[in-house]
Design an enzyme around this catalytic site. Structure first.
Site, PDB file in Angstrom:
ATOM      1  CB  THR A 180       1.255  -2.074   9.424  1.00 43.59           C
ATOM      2  OG1 THR A 180       1.742  -2.029  10.757  1.00 43.59           O
ATOM      3  CG2 THR A 180      -0.240  -2.213   9.431  1.00 43.59           C
ATOM      4  CE  LYS A 225       0.176  15.391  -9.207  1.00 47.59           C
ATOM      5  NZ  LYS A 225      -0.612  14.706 -10.236  1.00 47.59           N
ATOM      6  CG  HIS A 237      -1.778  -0.557  14.787  1.00 46.72           C
ATOM      7  ND1 HIS A 237      -2.193  -1.274  13.684  1.00 46.72           N
ATOM      8  CD2 HIS A 237      -0.423  -0.465  14.683  1.00 46.72           C
ATOM      9  CE1 HIS A 237      -1.130  -1.593  12.941  1.00 46.72           C
ATOM     10  NE2 HIS A 237      -0.057  -1.106  13.527  1.00 46.72           N
TER      11      HIS A 237
HETATM   12  N1   CP Z   1       3.957  -2.248  14.401  1.00 49.56           N
HETATM   13  C1   CP Z   1       3.866  -1.359  13.402  1.00 49.56           C
HETATM   14  O1   CP Z   1       2.820  -0.724  13.195  1.00 49.56           O
HETATM   15  O2   CP Z   1       4.997  -1.224  12.631  1.00 49.56           O
HETATM   16  P1   CP Z   1       5.112  -0.365  11.296  1.00 49.56           P
HETATM   17  O3   CP Z   1       5.015   1.070  11.672  1.00 49.56           O
HETATM   18  O4   CP Z   1       6.455  -0.747  10.708  1.00 49.56           O
HETATM   19  O5   CP Z   1       3.972  -0.768  10.395  1.00 49.56           O
END
Ligand code: CP
Length: 315
Positions: free
Chosen positions: A64, A91, A141
């Site tokens: 991503t 921090k 997502h």
């Molecule tokens: N599919 C996906 O979110 O992969 P990453 O965690 O590598 O971004």
């Protein structure tokens, strides 16, 4: 499908549950044009020249983060990456102060990944740049859901009417939550199976989502199978006996694959636990589009940047 009046300009991309079929269609059609740019010898257009993008990742990522970065760069934007381990977050700087700091530098878009569900939505309320959710806990997502739809449509030529089986750890999966809503919106028949301990209760009340106890029932005659990663890092313990037992009952192996249609398309968001939720034979079979998903991720993220920052299309 009409798309003249649909615009994503200035829209925060937080979750696909909020997306209409027309908005999804606009992204998929735009991504098709973007994919041509990725195949050019010189992968650079000036669409986003003068725009600046920050990726702000509080969780690890390969696909991503890299694909958002490349997408911005192919479109001519300036892209800066911030990860939690190499910034003032170590921090103790708060999310709000980090967002204020980044915004003060005049950025146009912030791509965010966080463990906290709702973090991207919170960011969209406290700062002006467009926020693109690159994964918030188990919530959403959206760009992964869109790239899955794009990959399916490339192979099948359409989405409506296709049977998709989503298999595995839905409880911890932001990918499943993005996929299932977008797939339903686009007229796909959504079936889900996994260990009962990894299937959240709300699934049983979702209209248009069919939940099965056995993987075999979900994948029978499927056009598409989306295998979810077992997210051991998010499990608080004891949700299934062993990974071996999981593979035996829920793993997608060549025997089980035969229950689906001959031309079934196999997807997995990555990274894969090969031998657990998916056998290596299936992952690298002719039915698998897992590597294509990665390339399509760049095209879809180019489309999102173009649509939210300009409303239009790349040259
Ligand atoms: N599919 C996906 O979110 O992969 P990453 O965690 O590598 O971004």
């Amino acid at each position: 499908m009409e798309k003249q009046n649909v615009s994503l300009r200035g829209k925060d991309i937080l979750a696909l549950k909020d997306f209409s079929a027309e908005e999804i269609r606009l992204v998929l059609d735009t991504a098709k044009e973007m994919k041509q740019i990725i195949h050019r010898d010189i992968k650079k257009v000036p669409t986003l020249r003068g725009k600046s993008i920050v990726t702000l990742f509080y969780e690890p990522s390969t696909r991503t983060r890299t694909s958002f970065e490349l997408a911005g760069k192919y479109l001519g934007a300036d892209v800066v990456n911030i990860t939690s381990g190499t910034s003032s977050i170590v921090k103790g700087e708060s999310l709000r102060d980090t967002l204020y700091t980044v915004s003060a530098m005049g950025v146009d878009a912030i791509v965010m990944r966080s463990k906290a569900e709702g973090a991207a939505e919170y960011a969209s309320r406290v700062v002006d740049p467009v926020i693109i959710n690159a994964g918030d806990g188990a919530h959403a997502h959206p760009s992964q859901g869109l790239l899955n739809l794009f990959t399916i449509e490339e192979h099948k030529g359409h989405l409506a009417g296709l049977k998709v089986a989503i298999i595995g750890d839905v409880l911890h999966s932001r990918v499943a939550r993005s996929d299932m809503y977008a797939m339903r919106t686009m007229g796909m028949e959504v079936h889900i199976a996994g260990p009962k301990t990894l299937l959240p209760r709300f699934l049983y009340e979702e209209p248009g989502i069919i939940v099965h106890e056995r993987i075999e029932d979900a994948i029978k005659d499927a056009d598409v199978i989306e295998v979810l990663r077992i997210q051991l890092e998010r499990m608080k313990g004891g949700l299934f006996p062993t990974t071996r037992e999981y593979a035996r009952i829920f793993g997608l192996n060549p025997e089980r694959l035969k229950l689906a249609k001959d031309d079934v398309l196999v997807l997995h968001p990555g990274p894969m636990n090969k031998g657990w939720e998916i056998s290596p034979f299936v992952a690298y079979s002719d039915n698998s589009a897992i590597q294509e998903e990665v390339q399509n991720g760049v095209a879809v993220r180019m489309a999102l940047f173009t649509l939210v920052l300009t409303g239009g299309k790349a040259e």
